[in-house]
Design an enzyme around this catalytic site. Structure first.
Site, PDB file in Angstrom:
ATOM      1  N   HIS A 161       0.828  -1.211   0.000  1.00 22.77           N
ATOM      2  CA  HIS A 161       0.000   0.000   0.000  1.00 22.77           C
ATOM      3  C   HIS A 161       0.860   1.257   0.000  1.00 22.77           C
ATOM      4  CE1 HIS A 161       0.874   0.672   4.282  1.00 22.77           C
ATOM      5  NE2 HIS A 161       0.609  -0.611   4.491  1.00 22.77           N
ATOM      6  N   CYS A 177       3.014  -5.008   6.599  1.00 20.20           N
ATOM      7  CA  CYS A 177       2.785  -4.668   5.198  1.00 20.20           C
ATOM      8  C   CYS A 177       4.043  -4.101   4.544  1.00 20.20           C
ATOM      9  CB  CYS A 177       1.655  -3.641   5.086  1.00 20.20           C
ATOM     10  SG  CYS A 177       0.063  -4.258   5.677  1.00 20.20           S
TER      11      CYS A 177
END
Length: 201
Positions: A161, A177
């Site tokens: 992301h 992440c």
């Protein structure tokens, strides 16, 4: 693969951000090859002063059996993300943030399962245990920890992301992440498909 002499103006601007970062962290510049479609960082983004990661050239053949739907390699040690298109005409290399600890790190093969524009961020149950003061959610906008795009992976709560803070790139700064500069994740978002294979190394 196009030669270095074929770099266009946009590529040179993208690479200039890396060279500036390299002045602050000389170890950053160890890649052997740059494709004409390689963009490493927004030209206007200053290089973090405490980045010590370096990156080496990667071959997709060392990690994937094929390039159907393209392939993403997240090199957590080097703190960079590689993307190869199915026809091999595009090879992107982007600096990234990585998980804050080995406990939060997952490695192996997975795939993109969902693409989200301007995502809403909702803390995971484990994040709430570690920090009960977290908000219930953060709506899309400049303070959203997922940035402008999110690619959900086959593992629950793991994503590639965007970011809300430029200083996170090149550092262990996530809860598992892989984060990218927002312009970079937006370009990646437009290229990948549901089912694009991903490996975290």
């Amino acid at each position: 693969m196009p030669s270095r002499s074929n770099l266009n103006r946009r590529d040179l601007l993208g690479l200039s951000g890396v060279f500036m970062a390299g002045l602050a962290a000389p170890g950053l510049l160890r890649a052997q090859d740059f494709a004409a479609d390689t963009t490493l960082a927004p030209a206007a983004a200053p290089g973090p002063r405490h980045v010590t990661a370096s990156f080496a050239a990667q071959r997709w053949q060392d990690h994937f059996q094929h390039l159907r739907k393209g392939a993403i390699l997240c090199d957590l040690t080097s703190r960079v993300l590689h993307y190869w298109s199915e026809d091999e005409s595009i090879h992107l290399v982007y600096p990234s943030s990585v998980p804050m600890s080995e406990e939060l790190t997952r490695r192996g093969h997975t795939e993109v399962t969902l693409k989200r524009r301007n995502p809403t961020w909702i803390p995971t149950p484990d994040m709430r245990k570690r920090d009960p003061s977290l908000p219930d959610k953060v709506d899309p906008g400049p303070d959203n920890p997922l940035g402008s795009r999110a690619l959900n992976l086959g593992w629950q709560y793991y994503r590639i992301h965007g970011i809300d803070n430029l200083a996170k790139i090149g550092r262990p700064a996530s809860n598992g992440c892989v984060g990218l500069f927002n312009p970079n994740v937006e370009r990646l978002f437009d290229l990948v498909e549901i089912g694009t294979q991903v490996k975290l190394l």
